[in-house]
Every structure is written in C-alpha cells, then in structure tokens.
Motif scaffolding. Structure first.
Motif, short mmCIF file in Angstrom:
data_model
loop_
_atom_site.label_atom_id
_atom_site.label_comp_id
_atom_site.label_asym_id
_atom_site.label_seq_id
_atom_site.Cartn_x
_atom_site.Cartn_y
_atom_site.Cartn_z
N GLY A 375 0.84 -1.19 0.00
CA GLY A 375 0.00 0.00 0.00
C GLY A 375 0.88 1.24 0.00
O GLY A 375 1.86 1.31 0.73
N SER A 376 0.53 2.22 -0.81
CA SER A 376 1.36 3.41 -0.95
C SER A 376 0.51 4.61 -1.32
O SER A 376 -0.72 4.53 -1.37
N ASN A 377 1.18 5.72 -1.61
CA ASN A 377 0.48 6.91 -2.08
C ASN A 377 0.16 6.80 -3.57
O ASN A 377 -0.25 7.79 -4.19
N ARG A 378 0.33 5.61 -4.14
CA ARG A 378 -0.10 5.33 -5.50
C ARG A 378 -1.05 4.15 -5.57
O ARG A 378 -1.21 3.51 -6.61
N GLY A 379 -1.65 3.80 -4.44
CA GLY A 379 -2.63 2.73 -4.42
C GLY A 379 -2.07 1.43 -3.89
O GLY A 379 -1.15 1.41 -3.07
N VAL A 380 -2.63 0.30 -4.35
CA VAL A 380 -2.23 -1.04 -3.91
C VAL A 380 -1.59 -1.77 -5.09
O VAL A 380 -2.16 -1.79 -6.19
N HIS A 381 -0.42 -2.36 -4.85
CA HIS A 381 0.27 -3.15 -5.88
C HIS A 381 0.57 -4.55 -5.35
O HIS A 381 0.70 -4.76 -4.13
N ARG A 382 0.65 -5.49 -6.26
CA ARG A 382 0.94 -6.88 -5.92
C ARG A 382 2.25 -7.31 -6.57
O ARG A 382 2.52 -7.02 -7.73
N ILE A 383 3.08 -8.04 -5.77
CA ILE A 383 4.27 -8.70 -6.31
C ILE A 383 4.08 -10.19 -6.08
O ILE A 383 3.88 -10.64 -4.95
N GLY A 384 4.12 -10.97 -7.14
CA GLY A 384 3.99 -12.41 -7.02
C GLY A 384 5.26 -13.07 -6.52
O GLY A 384 6.37 -12.54 -6.71
#
Length: 389
Positions: A375-384
């Motif tokens: 979670g960041s100031n650019r939304g939610v990202h996923r790393i597999g």
C-alpha cells in the motif's frame, strides 16, 4: 531559495539559478550549515536534478550522502530527506551499472471508486480477504475509506454504510474493527455478517474520535483521542459482551503512529506505540522487532531481532530512517519506507534496495503465501512470489 532570486532581480544578474543555488549551498556547507533555510530544498529540487541530467552521478551521490548524514530538520524536512534518499538510490543504480532502477514485476489493483491521491496506510489479512484504509493522515477528518479485495482478485471494493472518515482497520478473528474520526467504532463479524456501530450516543463508547485499533483476544484495544487532541486513551473492547473498559496508560501518538498488541510490555500496556523508531511483525507466531535510533545527526542505527534475542539485521546508515511497515516473506526481511522498498536476508546484515521511485512512498505491507501486497500513495500493488527475486 528566495535569497538568490532576490539577488538576481536586485543586481540584474544573469538568471542562472542553478549555478547561484550551488554557490549558495556550498557556502553553507563550507561552514557546516546543512540545515540552513532552503539548502536541502535546493539540493533535492535544483542542483542534483541538473547533475543527474549531466550524468554527474558520483558528484550527485556524494552531495546527497553528505546532506543525508547531516541534515536533521524534521516536519516538512522529512519529506525532503525522503526525496534525497530516492535521488541517491537512482544515482547508485547508475553507478552500479543499471540503466534504470531495477524492480520486480508489479501489478496495480484498481478500485471501484476514483481519487487522484490515494494513501493506503493499512493493509490487514482476514482469511482470504485483504482489508485496507485509504486515508491521508495529515488531513484527518476530510476523508478516509475502508476497502477490501480477495487475495486472488484485482479489484478494491469500498466498504459501504460507514459514516465518518475511516482512520484504521484491524482484524481479530472473526471480528473486523473499523475506526472512524467522527462516528465511533464499527465491528463486523465475517462469519455471520453482523455489523455493530458503537457511538457515545448508542453505547458505552467513551468517545467518537477513535484513532486506531489493535487486535486482542476476543476483541480489540482501541485508542480514543481526548478533547484537547493531545493524548490517546486506550480501551479494551470485548466483542462478546460489547463492553468497554479503560486499560493501560494514555499515549502521545503522532499522525504516522500505530498501535500493536504486545505481551509483557515493560510499561504494563496491552499495546506498543509503533513509529519510525519502532515497528514489529509476526512470523510463525513470533514477534520480530525493528528499532531505529539516531547515532549522529542523520545517521541511524537499526536492528531487527526475534523474541529469543537473535539479531536478524544490524545496519547503520540513512536508508531505513522512514520505515512504515516490515514483514518477513520468502526468507527476506522486507521494509516499506518513504524512500523505497528494501530487503535483507536475515543474519547477513546486507541491505538492498529493491526499488525506489520519485515521490512514491510505501506505507503498508501484507503478505500471503503467494503474493506480497504493497500500500502506498499510488494505491495497492501486488508482487507475485515468482517475480519477487
């Protein structure tokens, strides 16, 4: 910044602002004044970008390192330090021979609502669902929303029916606590789908401004701000009886601070205050503790240890000054910071920046067996898992 601009106007000098800025900064550095008005701003906004444009990476790296070691202004200065650290990571990548900042493959999750500047300050796992909060803590009271998504999905769904700006979420099986800045506390049962809303008007809740929450057996420990907005008072919530009882000593919490449930706290409190100086995470039922202490000016001494006293990381430097979250995943300690994502294999004392991009501040982490969510100031990202290293 305004001093040399005035000089240009008053004396009719050629408008070579970068050259004048460099003279201004170097004059301050020569007398050891790293905290002079505008110096760090000029370094990060004008001088270093010009050096990078001219491929003078070593000069830029050394100047940034010097300022990060000595620049100690807090408040707005923290943002400047994060920017300088991000620029330093970019220069190091160039000096190490990378054409660009290397980072793992990441996918962004999309929400069913639109906002230009997300601030994902909390991610927590509840079974096969991840819950989170989109809330700018520096503007508390303006907005704040809870959302969720399945661990295998890619769409964030806002939690409807919540009054008031959401400030925090946490999970204590089978209950989810959603705290708000103005409308008290919501407790959801994910087994029965029951929802209870506690306010001062409808329950024994002592106050409606609930700042934070931490899991506790059979319920939660919540923090309620006093009327003077100075201290956060702690209350135990029993979800079986819907009763509230005061516990521990009041805490003085900053906007970026959280509370985390602990056992055997020296102060006799059921929670500990978590900030840039202290973080913790659970790994195989054991709590790992991150501590960050100032060694000299901007340099920090960082350790990560387990309950048995085993040291998993000992680090001295500037890169872990702004750690917002920490997890142990795929055999690596992972740090979400204001200046990038860092990893370290426990016991090696080797710290590596996985990625760092300008103006990207990482605020929270949550892991499953297969994925790491950021979670960041650019939304939610996923790393597999297969893309991680």
């Amino acid at each position: 910044r305004y001093t040399y601009k005035k000089a240009i106007s008053k004396h009719g000098l050629e408008d070579d602002s970068v050259a004048l800025a460099k003279q201004f900064v170097l004059a301050n550095v020569k007398v050891g004044n790293y905290n002079g008005v505008g110096s760090a701003h000029l370094v990060s906004r004008e001088i270093v970008p010009e050096l990078i444009k001219a491929s003078a990476y070593r000069e830029a790296y050394d100047l940034l390192t010097e300022f990060l070691h000595h620049y100690t202004v807090t408040g707005a200065g923290d943002g400047t330090r994060m920017r300088m650290a991000q620029l330093r990571n970019r220069c190091k990548a160039k000096l190490d021979g990378f054409p660009r900042q290397v980072r793992p493959a990441m996918s962004q999750l999309r929400g069913n609502w639109t906002r230009n500047k997300p601030q994902i300050h909390r991610l927590v796992r509840a079974g096969d669902t991840i819950w989170g909060v989109d809330c700018n803590r520096y503007f508390q009271g303006r907005y704040g929303h809870a959302f969720s998504f399945p661990v295998t999905g890619d769409t964030l769904t806002r939690l409807e029916g919540i009054e008031g700006p959401v400030s925090d979420v946490t999970y204590s099986p089978p209950f989810l606590a959603v705290t708000t800045q103005t409308h008290g506390l919501y407790v959801l049962n994910d087994e029965t789908d029951e929802r209870h809303h506690f306010t001062t008007e409808t329950s024994p809740l002592p106050g409606n401004r609930v700042q934070c929450a931490a899991a506790a057996p059979g319920g939660f420990t919540i923090g309620i701000r006093d009327r003077e907005n100075l201290l956060t008072h702690l209350y135990r919530v029993d979800c079986a009886s819907n009763q509230f009882s005061k516990t521990g000593q009041p805490l003085s919490l900053d906007l970026n601070d959280r509370i985390q449930a602990v056992e055997g706290n020296a102060e006799g409190s059921p929670v500990q205050r978590e900030s840039w100086r202290l973080r913790s995470c659970l790994s195989d039922g054991k709590r790992l503790t991150f501590t960050c202490n100032g060694l000299s000016r901007g340099i920090k001494q960082v350790t990560v240890g387990d309950p048995a006293g085993k040291e998993l990381l000992a680090y001295t430097g500037v890169d872990l000054s702004y750690v917002n979250d920490i997890v142990l995943w795929q055999g690596q300690l992972i740090f979400a910071t204001g200046n990038g994502l860092y990893i370290s294999e426990p016991g090696t004392n080797d710290l590596r920046c996985l990625f760092s991009e300008m103006e990207w501040r990482l605020l929270s982490l949550c892991q499953t067996e297969e994925d790491l969510f950021i979670g960041s100031n650019r939304g939610v990202h996923r790393i597999g898992r297969t893309d991680f290293l």
